[in-house]
Design a protein around this motif. Structure first.
Motif, PDB file in Angstrom:
ATOM      1  N   LEU A   9       0.833  -1.190   0.000  1.00  0.00           N
ATOM      2  CA  LEU A   9       0.000   0.000   0.000  1.00  0.00           C
ATOM      3  C   LEU A   9       0.870   1.244   0.000  1.00  0.00           C
ATOM      4  O   LEU A   9       1.849   1.331   0.741  1.00  0.00           O
ATOM      5  N   ASP A  10       0.528   2.186  -0.840  1.00  0.00           N
ATOM      6  CA  ASP A  10       1.169   3.492  -0.828  1.00  0.00           C
ATOM      7  C   ASP A  10       0.198   4.504  -1.427  1.00  0.00           C
ATOM      8  O   ASP A  10      -0.882   4.146  -1.911  1.00  0.00           O
ATOM      9  N   ALA A  34     -10.021   0.038   0.082  1.00  0.00           N
ATOM     10  CA  ALA A  34      -9.364  -1.015   0.854  1.00  0.00           C
ATOM     11  C   ALA A  34      -9.663  -2.392   0.269  1.00  0.00           C
ATOM     12  O   ALA A  34      -8.759  -3.233   0.128  1.00  0.00           O
ATOM     13  N   VAL A  39      -6.678  -4.790   1.567  1.00  0.00           N
ATOM     14  CA  VAL A  39      -6.153  -4.395   2.873  1.00  0.00           C
ATOM     15  C   VAL A  39      -7.304  -3.980   3.775  1.00  0.00           C
ATOM     16  O   VAL A  39      -8.448  -3.852   3.335  1.00  0.00           O
ATOM     17  N   GLN A  40      -6.990  -3.744   5.044  1.00  0.00           N
ATOM     18  CA  GLN A  40      -7.971  -3.241   5.980  1.00  0.00           C
ATOM     19  C   GLN A  40      -8.179  -1.743   5.750  1.00  0.00           C
ATOM     20  O   GLN A  40      -7.249  -1.015   5.364  1.00  0.00           O
ATOM     21  N   THR A  41      -9.393  -1.275   6.030  1.00  0.00           N
ATOM     22  CA  THR A  41      -9.701   0.148   5.829  1.00  0.00           C
ATOM     23  C   THR A  41      -8.757   1.029   6.639  1.00  0.00           C
ATOM     24  O   THR A  41      -8.280   2.063   6.151  1.00  0.00           O
ATOM     25  N   GLY A  42      -8.465   0.617   7.867  1.00  0.00           N
ATOM     26  CA  GLY A  42      -7.577   1.409   8.698  1.00  0.00           C
ATOM     27  C   GLY A  42      -6.199   1.577   8.093  1.00  0.00           C
ATOM     28  O   GLY A  42      -5.529   2.600   8.335  1.00  0.00           O
ATOM     29  N   SER A  43      -5.759   0.612   7.300  1.00  0.00           N
ATOM     30  CA  SER A  43      -4.438   0.710   6.675  1.00  0.00           C
ATOM     31  C   SER A  43      -4.375   1.852   5.673  1.00  0.00           C
ATOM     32  O   SER A  43      -3.339   2.499   5.504  1.00  0.00           O
ATOM     33  N   VAL A  44      -5.494   2.108   4.992  1.00  0.00           N
ATOM     34  CA  VAL A  44      -5.533   3.218   4.029  1.00  0.00           C
ATOM     35  C   VAL A  44      -5.304   4.538   4.744  1.00  0.00           C
ATOM     36  O   VAL A  44      -4.557   5.406   4.286  1.00  0.00           O
ATOM     37  N   TYR A  45      -5.938   4.683   5.903  1.00  0.00           N
ATOM     38  CA  TYR A  45      -5.818   5.934   6.647  1.00  0.00           C
ATOM     39  C   TYR A  45      -4.405   6.186   7.162  1.00  0.00           C
ATOM     40  O   TYR A  45      -4.071   7.313   7.532  1.00  0.00           O
ATOM     41  N   HIS A  46      -3.562   5.167   7.197  1.00  0.00           N
ATOM     42  CA  HIS A  46      -2.183   5.363   7.607  1.00  0.00           C
ATOM     43  C   HIS A  46      -1.383   6.112   6.547  1.00  0.00           C
ATOM     44  O   HIS A  46      -0.303   6.634   6.841  1.00  0.00           O
ATOM     45  N   HIS A  47      -1.908   6.172   5.324  1.00  0.00           N
ATOM     46  CA  HIS A  47      -1.167   6.771   4.211  1.00  0.00           C
ATOM     47  C   HIS A  47      -1.763   8.083   3.713  1.00  0.00           C
ATOM     48  O   HIS A  47      -1.101   8.808   2.965  1.00  0.00           O
TER      49      HIS A  47
END
Length: 205
Positions: A9-10, A34, A39-47
């Protein structure tokens, strides 16, 4: 188990996925992105900085196709016309992004930098401060409206035997093909004439 050679993810993958979703359905959600990326939805918000951050990434992605070199052309009206044509082509490739982008403030640094160049070009050409943003806003209305129009059916009016519209039918027949392009040329020509009048201090100011 070794780490993957490329990150899962990036920001680039998020932007491309969001753009595909908007091109397909005119909208996106973070959970949809996501799911597409696995990936998990929360992982998107990390970027990204939430949904608004993704919208600005989309803005930069679409606007990157606008040739900024057009604003270096001379004279100023040649530059403005060339910029408008490049601007229209960039957004005509992704017309379903326009309603989304036009209803949120512009914050993307790369896009703001291009506006800075457009404003500077007009000021250097002798336009007054008070005239610059109305002109740019008017040009955007023409450009983005035309980009949407390019995605519309060639024949937007379909007279039938049940409607008494013989003059409309005659005008449509006379117009031929390329309605959207012809309409854009009319609007852009009128806009440039008005801009020249404003610069000269005429009634258009």
């Amino acid at each position: 188990m070794g780490r993957p050679r490329t990150p899962l993810l990036d920001r680039e993958r998020i932007t491309e996925t969001a753009l595909h979703l908007v091109d397909e359905q005119g909208e996106f959600t973070v959970p949809q992105i996501a799911r597409r990326l696995g990936v998990q939805t929360g992982s998107v918000y990390h970027h990204v900085d939430g949904r608004d951050g993704i919208v600005e990434l989309l803005r930069e992605r679409v606007a990157a196709a606008i040739d900024p070199g057009t604003l270096d052309e001379v004279p100023w009206d040649t530059a403005l016309e060339a910029w408008a044509r490049s601007y229209r082509a960039a957004f005509a490739a992704h017309p379903r992004t326009i309603p989304m982008l036009m209803t949120s403030p512009v914050r993307a640094p790369g896009v703001l930098a291009q506006y800075e160049r457009a404003v500077s070009m007009l000021l250097d050409a002798g336009f007054a401060d008070v005239d610059v943003m109305p002109l740019i806003s008017a040009l955007e209305i023409i450009v983005l409206g035309s980009a949407i129009d390019l995605a519309a059916p060639e024949r937007l009016w379909e007279p039938t035997d049940r409607t008494a519209t013989p003059r409309l039918a005659r005008a449509l027949a006379a117009a031929g093909e390329g309605r959207a392009d012809s309409a854009f040329e009319v609007a852009l020509t009128a806009f440039l004439a008005h801009a020249r009048d404003v610069r000269a201090g005429g009634d258009g100011r």
